[in-house]
Motif scaffolding. Structure first.
Motif, PDB file in Angstrom:
ATOM      1  N   CYS A  71      78.553   8.921  83.768  1.00  0.00           N
ATOM      2  CA  CYS A  71      79.206   7.705  84.245  1.00  0.00           C
ATOM      3  C   CYS A  71      80.709   7.970  84.406  1.00  0.00           C
ATOM      4  O   CYS A  71      81.311   8.652  83.570  1.00  0.00           O
ATOM      5  N   TYR A  72      81.338   7.395  85.464  1.00  0.00           N
ATOM      6  CA  TYR A  72      82.798   7.514  85.666  1.00  0.00           C
ATOM      7  C   TYR A  72      83.392   6.263  85.107  1.00  0.00           C
ATOM      8  O   TYR A  72      83.291   5.188  85.717  1.00  0.00           O
ATOM      9  N   LYS A  73      84.015   6.384  83.937  1.00  0.00           N
ATOM     10  CA  LYS A  73      84.441   5.221  83.160  1.00  0.00           C
ATOM     11  C   LYS A  73      85.947   5.115  83.186  1.00  0.00           C
ATOM     12  O   LYS A  73      86.650   6.085  82.975  1.00  0.00           O
ATOM     13  N   GLY A  74      86.465   3.894  83.471  1.00  0.00           N
ATOM     14  CA  GLY A  74      87.896   3.693  83.506  1.00  0.00           C
ATOM     15  C   GLY A  74      88.419   3.084  82.236  1.00  0.00           C
ATOM     16  O   GLY A  74      87.754   2.246  81.647  1.00  0.00           O
ATOM     17  N   TYR A  75      89.716   3.426  81.806  1.00  0.00           N
ATOM     18  CA  TYR A  75      90.381   2.914  80.605  1.00  0.00           C
ATOM     19  C   TYR A  75      91.689   2.315  81.022  1.00  0.00           C
ATOM     20  O   TYR A  75      92.448   2.918  81.791  1.00  0.00           O
ATOM     21  N   PRO A  76      92.142   1.149  80.498  1.00  0.00           N
ATOM     22  CA  PRO A  76      93.394   0.522  80.873  1.00  0.00           C
ATOM     23  C   PRO A  76      94.564   1.200  80.184  1.00  0.00           C
ATOM     24  O   PRO A  76      94.404   1.932  79.240  1.00  0.00           O
ATOM     25  N   ALA A  77      95.813   0.859  80.744  1.00  0.00           N
ATOM     26  CA  ALA A  77      97.038   1.390  80.155  1.00  0.00           C
ATOM     27  C   ALA A  77      97.309   0.735  78.830  1.00  0.00           C
ATOM     28  O   ALA A  77      96.891  -0.399  78.602  1.00  0.00           O
ATOM     29  N   GLU A  78      98.143   1.393  77.971  1.00  0.00           N
ATOM     30  CA  GLU A  78      98.485   0.885  76.662  1.00  0.00           C
ATOM     31  C   GLU A  78      99.975   0.632  76.625  1.00  0.00           C
ATOM     32  O   GLU A  78     100.764   1.411  77.166  1.00  0.00           O
ATOM     33  N   TYR A  79     100.427  -0.487  76.028  1.00  0.00           N
ATOM     34  CA  TYR A  79     101.831  -0.909  75.984  1.00  0.00           C
ATOM     35  C   TYR A  79     102.240  -1.152  74.560  1.00  0.00           C
ATOM     36  O   TYR A  79     101.405  -1.417  73.693  1.00  0.00           O
ATOM     37  N   GLU A  80     103.702  -1.120  74.359  1.00  0.00           N
ATOM     38  CA  GLU A  80     104.267  -1.454  73.058  1.00  0.00           C
ATOM     39  C   GLU A  80     105.535  -2.224  73.304  1.00  0.00           C
ATOM     40  O   GLU A  80     106.359  -1.833  74.128  1.00  0.00           O
ATOM     41  N   THR A  81     105.774  -3.323  72.557  1.00  0.00           N
ATOM     42  CA  THR A  81     106.953  -4.166  72.700  1.00  0.00           C
ATOM     43  C   THR A  81     107.956  -3.744  71.656  1.00  0.00           C
ATOM     44  O   THR A  81     107.645  -3.683  70.463  1.00  0.00           O
ATOM     45  N   VAL A  82     109.281  -3.493  72.135  1.00  0.00           N
ATOM     46  CA  VAL A  82     110.362  -3.028  71.284  1.00  0.00           C
ATOM     47  C   VAL A  82     111.464  -4.062  71.308  1.00  0.00           C
ATOM     48  O   VAL A  82     111.815  -4.566  72.387  1.00  0.00           O
ATOM     49  N   SER A  83     112.072  -4.359  70.105  1.00  0.00           N
ATOM     50  CA  SER A  83     113.201  -5.278  70.038  1.00  0.00           C
ATOM     51  C   SER A  83     114.474  -4.507  70.468  1.00  0.00           C
ATOM     52  O   SER A  83     114.743  -3.384  69.969  1.00  0.00           O
ATOM     53  N   ILE A  84     115.327  -5.125  71.332  1.00  0.00           N
ATOM     54  CA  ILE A  84     116.567  -4.462  71.808  1.00  0.00           C
ATOM     55  C   ILE A  84     117.714  -5.436  71.806  1.00  0.00           C
ATOM     56  O   ILE A  84     117.488  -6.656  71.732  1.00  0.00           O
ATOM     57  N   ARG A  85     118.981  -4.936  71.830  1.00  0.00           N
ATOM     58  CA  ARG A  85     120.188  -5.748  71.990  1.00  0.00           C
ATOM     59  C   ARG A  85     120.775  -5.431  73.377  1.00  0.00           C
ATOM     60  O   ARG A  85     120.923  -4.284  73.757  1.00  0.00           O
ATOM     61  N   THR A  86     121.190  -6.493  74.065  1.00  0.00           N
ATOM     62  CA  THR A  86     121.751  -6.336  75.409  1.00  0.00           C
ATOM     63  C   THR A  86     123.214  -6.729  75.378  1.00  0.00           C
ATOM     64  O   THR A  86     123.656  -7.501  74.528  1.00  0.00           O
ATOM     65  N   LEU A  87     124.037  -6.193  76.307  1.00  0.00           N
ATOM     66  CA  LEU A  87     125.486  -6.456  76.402  1.00  0.00           C
ATOM     67  C   LEU A  87     125.677  -7.777  77.083  1.00  0.00           C
ATOM     68  O   LEU A  87     125.276  -7.952  78.250  1.00  0.00           O
ATOM     69  N   ALA A  88     126.269  -8.680  76.368  1.00  0.00           N
ATOM     70  CA  ALA A  88     126.551  -9.993  76.938  1.00  0.00           C
ATOM     71  C   ALA A  88     127.874  -9.956  77.708  1.00  0.00           C
ATOM     72  O   ALA A  88     127.984 -10.429  78.824  1.00  0.00           O
ATOM     73  N   ALA A  89     128.875  -9.327  77.097  1.00  0.00           N
ATOM     74  CA  ALA A  89     130.198  -9.217  77.772  1.00  0.00           C
ATOM     75  C   ALA A  89     130.873  -7.959  77.262  1.00  0.00           C
ATOM     76  O   ALA A  89     130.885  -7.711  76.044  1.00  0.00           O
ATOM     77  N   ASP A  90     131.409  -7.159  78.189  1.00  0.00           N
ATOM     78  CA  ASP A  90     132.049  -5.906  77.807  1.00  0.00           C
ATOM     79  C   ASP A  90     133.399  -6.184  77.208  1.00  0.00           C
ATOM     80  O   ASP A  90     133.983  -7.258  77.404  1.00  0.00           O
ATOM     81  N   ALA A  91     133.982  -5.199  76.528  1.00  0.00           N
ATOM     82  CA  ALA A  91     135.316  -5.344  75.964  1.00  0.00           C
ATOM     83  C   ALA A  91     136.323  -5.465  77.091  1.00  0.00           C
ATOM     84  O   ALA A  91     136.174  -4.873  78.152  1.00  0.00           O
ATOM     85  N   ALA A  92     137.402  -6.268  76.888  1.00  0.00           N
ATOM     86  CA  ALA A  92     138.420  -6.492  77.923  1.00  0.00           C
ATOM     87  C   ALA A  92     139.778  -6.610  77.275  1.00  0.00           C
ATOM     88  O   ALA A  92     139.899  -6.747  76.058  1.00  0.00           O
TER      89      ALA A  92
END
Length: 368
Positions: free
Chosen positions: A148-169
């Motif tokens: 049989c030719y059997k298909g498998y789905p992709a696997e994912y992982e959720t990571v917590s991150i910090r994003t830049l709200a405003a750069d130094a000025a």
């Protein structure tokens, strides 16, 4: 010198001195003969000889000059450059006396919390061998398997991150400044150059100017001529004859010439003796040859005495030639001190009279 043929009688005997030649015909005893050759006969002719040729004399006529006065330039006209300085005026200038710098404030960078899902394994498919069929009739279970030719789905992982709200000025606050003024001088009228004329200068000079150049004049000086006497052969001689002469004349005869000391110049007295003794003798015996012999005493140098005697004999011969005697009939011999007539040789003390006997000039007739 040819010998003289003498025919004379001595104690009744005839003595004859002969040469290889014809003797005189019918000679008489006791008489003397000389052999004569008829001389060449010349006549004197005068010819004009150009003494100096005609020629030109060139004279220079000097050049002519005159003095002139001339006004000449001694200094050319020119220009003088005059500099007029610049003029100035005063101006007030504002300037910033002091300034303050801007104030800077740093505003740090700001961040926000977020998450990001990441695919950890991609979806895929593959062939897989299934379990044997339950109703397989073969004893080998593999014969009843299926794929049989059997298909498998992709696997994912959720990571917590910090994003830049405003750069130094940076926040800038401008600083304040203070103003002030100063005065300065500026050009009102710039400097300039003005030309001034300087007039030319003149002077008077004097100069010599050629009016007429030098020339030459020509003058012909005529030729000059002189009359020259020359002897021209008129009749050829050469006939031989015998002539009877006085026997005394074939021996040396004294020619009483008193010569001045160390001189061979004939005085007027000596010339008179030649005129009266020798010229008549030669005129009476045409064609007869005459020997002139001159001697000195032993005093003095031998060579000088020989030369003096030769010059004295030749002086007599030259005088006879000037009187028209043919020079072929004259023989001039000088014997110096070789034929002294007495004992007064070199080193012998003798009186003046004894020396004088040796200083003599003689002549005789000889064969031609």
């Amino acid at each position: 010198m040819k010998k003289i043929l003498l025919l004379c009688s001595v104690f009744g005997l005839m003595t004859v001195a002969t040469q290889a030649q014809d003797l005189p015909s019918n000679p008489e005893p006791g008489k003397c003969y000389v052999r004569c050759t008829t001389p060449d006969i010349y006549e004197t002719q005068t010819v004009q000889v150009q003494k100096t040729p005609a020629y030109k004399v060139l004279k220079v006529v000097p050049a002519q000059y005159e003095t002139q006065t001339e006004r000449v330039l001694v200094k050319e006209a020119s220009k003088r450059l005059k500099v007029i300085p610049a003029t100035y005026k005063t101006e007030t200038v504002s300037y910033v006396k002091s300034t303050s710098g801007s104030s800077l404030r740093i505003v740090p960078a700001s961040f926000a919390n977020g998450s990001e899902t990441i695919e950890t394994k991609s979806a895929y498919a593959q062939w897989e061998l299934g379990a044997p069929a339950p109703d397989c009739a073969s004893s080998n279970p593999d014969d009843c398997r299926y794929w049989c030719y059997k298909g498998y789905p992709a696997e994912y992982e959720t990571v917590s991150i910090r994003t830049l709200a405003a750069d130094a000025a940076v926040q800038t606050t401008p600083g304040s400044s203070k103003d002030a003024t100063y005065t300065k001088r500026v050009v009102d009228q710039p400097a300039r150059v003005v030309e001034e004329e300087i007039p030319a200068e003149y002077a008077n000079i004097t100069k010599t100017v050629l009016v007429k150049d030098a020339t030459t004049t020509e003058e012909v000086v005529p030729a000059t001529y002189t009359t020259v006497s020359k002897e021209v052969l008129k009749q050829k001689g050469g006939l031989t004859t015998w002539r009877e002469v006085e026997c005394a004349l074939v021996e040396y005869q004294a020619l009483p010439i008193n010569w001045n000391l160390n001189s061979a110049t004939l005085t007027s007295e000596a010339k008179n003796i030649i005129d009266t003794r020798l010229l008549p003798l030669l005129a009476q015996n045409p064609g007869v040859k005459l020997e002139i012999a001159s001697h000195t005493d032993s005093r003095g140098n031998n060579a000088a005495n020989q030369d003096l005697s030769e010059r004295r004999a030749q002086s007599v011969a030259n005088y006879l030639i000037s009187k028209g005697i043919n020079n072929s009939l004259l023989v001039a011999n000088g014997f110096g001190e070789r034929r002294l007539k007495n004992r007064c040789a070199d080193g012998v003390s003798c009186t003046e009279r004894e020396h004088a006997a040796n200083r003599r000039t003689e002549f005789r007739l000889i064969n031609n």
